[in-house]
Enzyme design. Structure first.
Site, short mmCIF file in Angstrom:
data_model
loop_
_atom_site.label_atom_id
_atom_site.label_comp_id
_atom_site.label_asym_id
_atom_site.label_seq_id
_atom_site.Cartn_x
_atom_site.Cartn_y
_atom_site.Cartn_z
CB SER A 242 16.93 28.28 45.52
OG SER A 242 17.99 27.54 44.99
CG HIS A 384 20.97 26.29 48.60
ND1 HIS A 384 21.15 27.41 47.83
CD2 HIS A 384 19.85 25.69 48.14
CE1 HIS A 384 20.18 27.48 46.94
NE2 HIS A 384 19.37 26.45 47.10
C1 GCU Z 1 19.61 23.53 41.79
C2 GCU Z 1 19.94 24.50 40.66
C3 GCU Z 1 20.05 25.93 41.18
C4 GCU Z 1 18.83 26.29 41.98
C5 GCU Z 1 18.59 25.28 43.06
C6 GCU Z 1 17.30 25.46 43.85
O1 GCU Z 1 20.70 23.43 42.66
O2 GCU Z 1 21.12 24.08 40.06
O3 GCU Z 1 20.19 26.83 40.10
O4 GCU Z 1 18.94 27.59 42.51
O5 GCU Z 1 18.49 23.99 42.49
O6 GCU Z 1 16.35 26.00 43.34
O7 GCU Z 1 17.26 24.99 45.00
#
Ligand code: GCU
Length: 404
Positions: A242, A384
């Site tokens: 992420s 995710h």
């Molecule tokens: C949020 C953010 C993302 C990121 C994510 C994470 O959702 O908007 O860009 O990748 O956090 O780091 O879990």
């Protein structure tokens, strides 16, 4: 009127038919319009791209500090029932001693040394990556640098993301430190992190954002690994999930000592093409996380088409080293298709080096997993996250390139 329009485009789009028609900048064409036709010319084009990414997006990081010290603060020779030697290493980030990383590392016992390794940042603290009681909680200096009111999360909270025993059994060392050590991942915490120290107090429009500070810290961790005889610093894969997947990609571009790069669910401003404006977009990311990138980057809010680059060129800057992009089918916020397409559009640069890559522009089906040349990709069914399923594929990929 324009305010209204920008509010509309800041809403995430999840409709493929509403993806704007876009034209990507060509990695193998200089800004002047001249084509790149040799590896030597690519070297110059790469430098041009690095400069653009630094100035417009990540900000400029300081050069590697000289005379920075390391200290091994803990050694547990028989962690995980003897499978591994656990170490904690304090890695100074500036000469004052006020800013350091505490890197947790596990090295497989019994393996022929030096071993290849995975290095990645964790979100919530080393002690959250495992239930092992021996892993230290953050100390006073770390907590002070995280800023006031920080609540230490519970031990083992994110252990599912770090299947240490699996990684060790496959012959790899694994090293991690907490994201907040160099630079707190919190809005309004500029006063507490390493950026301010090197900025001389106040940021400029192209001063490093926190993604750059985290990536730079990965380079400092690699500096230490170059001095640790149990790990082969020429066979280190930088990995991240992420926001830390975004970070791993930039670290891999910044520092060619990283032998391989793995970006999991890295999404907007990671592997995903910005010009698709699908899922999270630049207006959203720069508003929710204004400290991740330099302030120049905000000029592209609702104006992705005017970027002088796109994220496929970030992947291209990793060439010819092996690169792995992973997505999850329900993680639409991160635009799995845009993450995949970056590999496709980086392929011409891999080909310049004689390696194949992805060329099929159709979206891979959920559950697909493929390696072509020095590129790997999978799309896990589900949400995710970064779990054993993902690591199994990262290790299979790494076995091709990082094992002797
Ligand atoms: C949020 C953010 C993302 C990121 C994510 C994470 O959702 O908007 O860009 O990748 O956090 O780091 O879990």
């Amino acid at each position: 009127m324009s305010v209204c329009l920008s509010a509309q485009t800041r809403e995430a789009n999840y409709d493929e038919s509403k993806v704007p028609a876009y034209e990507l900048p060509e990695p193998l064409v200089f800004s002047s319009g001249k084509p790149v036709s040799s590896r030597r010319q690519w070297k110059k084009r790469r430098a041009e791209l690095m400069e653009l990414f630094r100035e417009r997006m990540y900000g400029r990081e300081p050069s590697a500090p000289k005379d920075i010290s390391f200290e091994v603060t803990k050694v547990v020779p028989d962690a995980f029932g003897g499978l591994s030697t656990m170490k904690e290493v304090r890695i100074m980030l500036d000469p004052s001693g006020e800013h350091y990383l505490v890197m947790l590392m596990f090295v497989p016992n019994g393996a022929e040394k030096p071993v290849p390794a995975f290095l990645g940042i964790n979100f919530k603290g080393n002690h959250t990556t495992t239930d092992l009681e021996e892993v230290s909680l953050p100390d006073e200096v770390q907590l002070r640098n995280y800023g006031p009111g920080y609540q230490v999360p519970e031990r083992g909270l994110n252990a599912r993301r770090w299947p240490y025993e699996y990684i060790l059994e496959h012959g790899y060392a694994v090293c991690t430190f907490c994201v907040h050590d160099p630079e707190p991942d919190l809005k309004g915490h500029y006063d507490y992190g390493i950026r301010k120290v090197y900025d001389g107090g106040s940021p400029r429009p192209d001063s490093w954002g926190s993604v750059s500070a985290w990536a730079w810290s990965l380079c400092r961790a690699l500096d230490y690994l170059c001095k640790d005889p149990s790990v082969d610093a020429r066979r280190v894969a930088v990995i991240g999930h992420s926001r830390l997947g975004k970070t791993a990609l930039w670290a891999g571009a910044m520092d060619r000592r990283f032998a391989m790069v793995v970006a999991n669910d890295s999404g907007c401003s990671g592997a995903a093409l910005s010009r698709r404006v699908y899922g999270e977009n630049l207006g959203i990311i720069n508003t929710s996380f204004p400290y991740w990138f330099c302030s120049n980057y905000k000029e592209y809010n609702d104006a992705e088409a005017s970027l002088p680059f796109d994220q496929h060129e970030l992947i291209a800057m990793i060439a010819p080293r092996p690169v792995y992009v992973a997505s999850a089918s329900e993680d639409l916020w991160a635009d799995p298709y845009g993450e995949y397409l970056s590999l496709v559009y980086a392929t011409p640069v891999y080909r310049l080096f004689g390696y194949d890559g992805f060329s099929d522009t159709s979206m891979p089906a959920a559950g697909d997993s493929k390696v072509i040349g020095r590129m790997g990709h999978h799309i896990r069914e589900g949400q995710h996250d970064c779990i054993l399923y993902d690591w199994e594929r990262f290790i299979t990929f790494a076995d091709r390139f990082l094992k002797k």
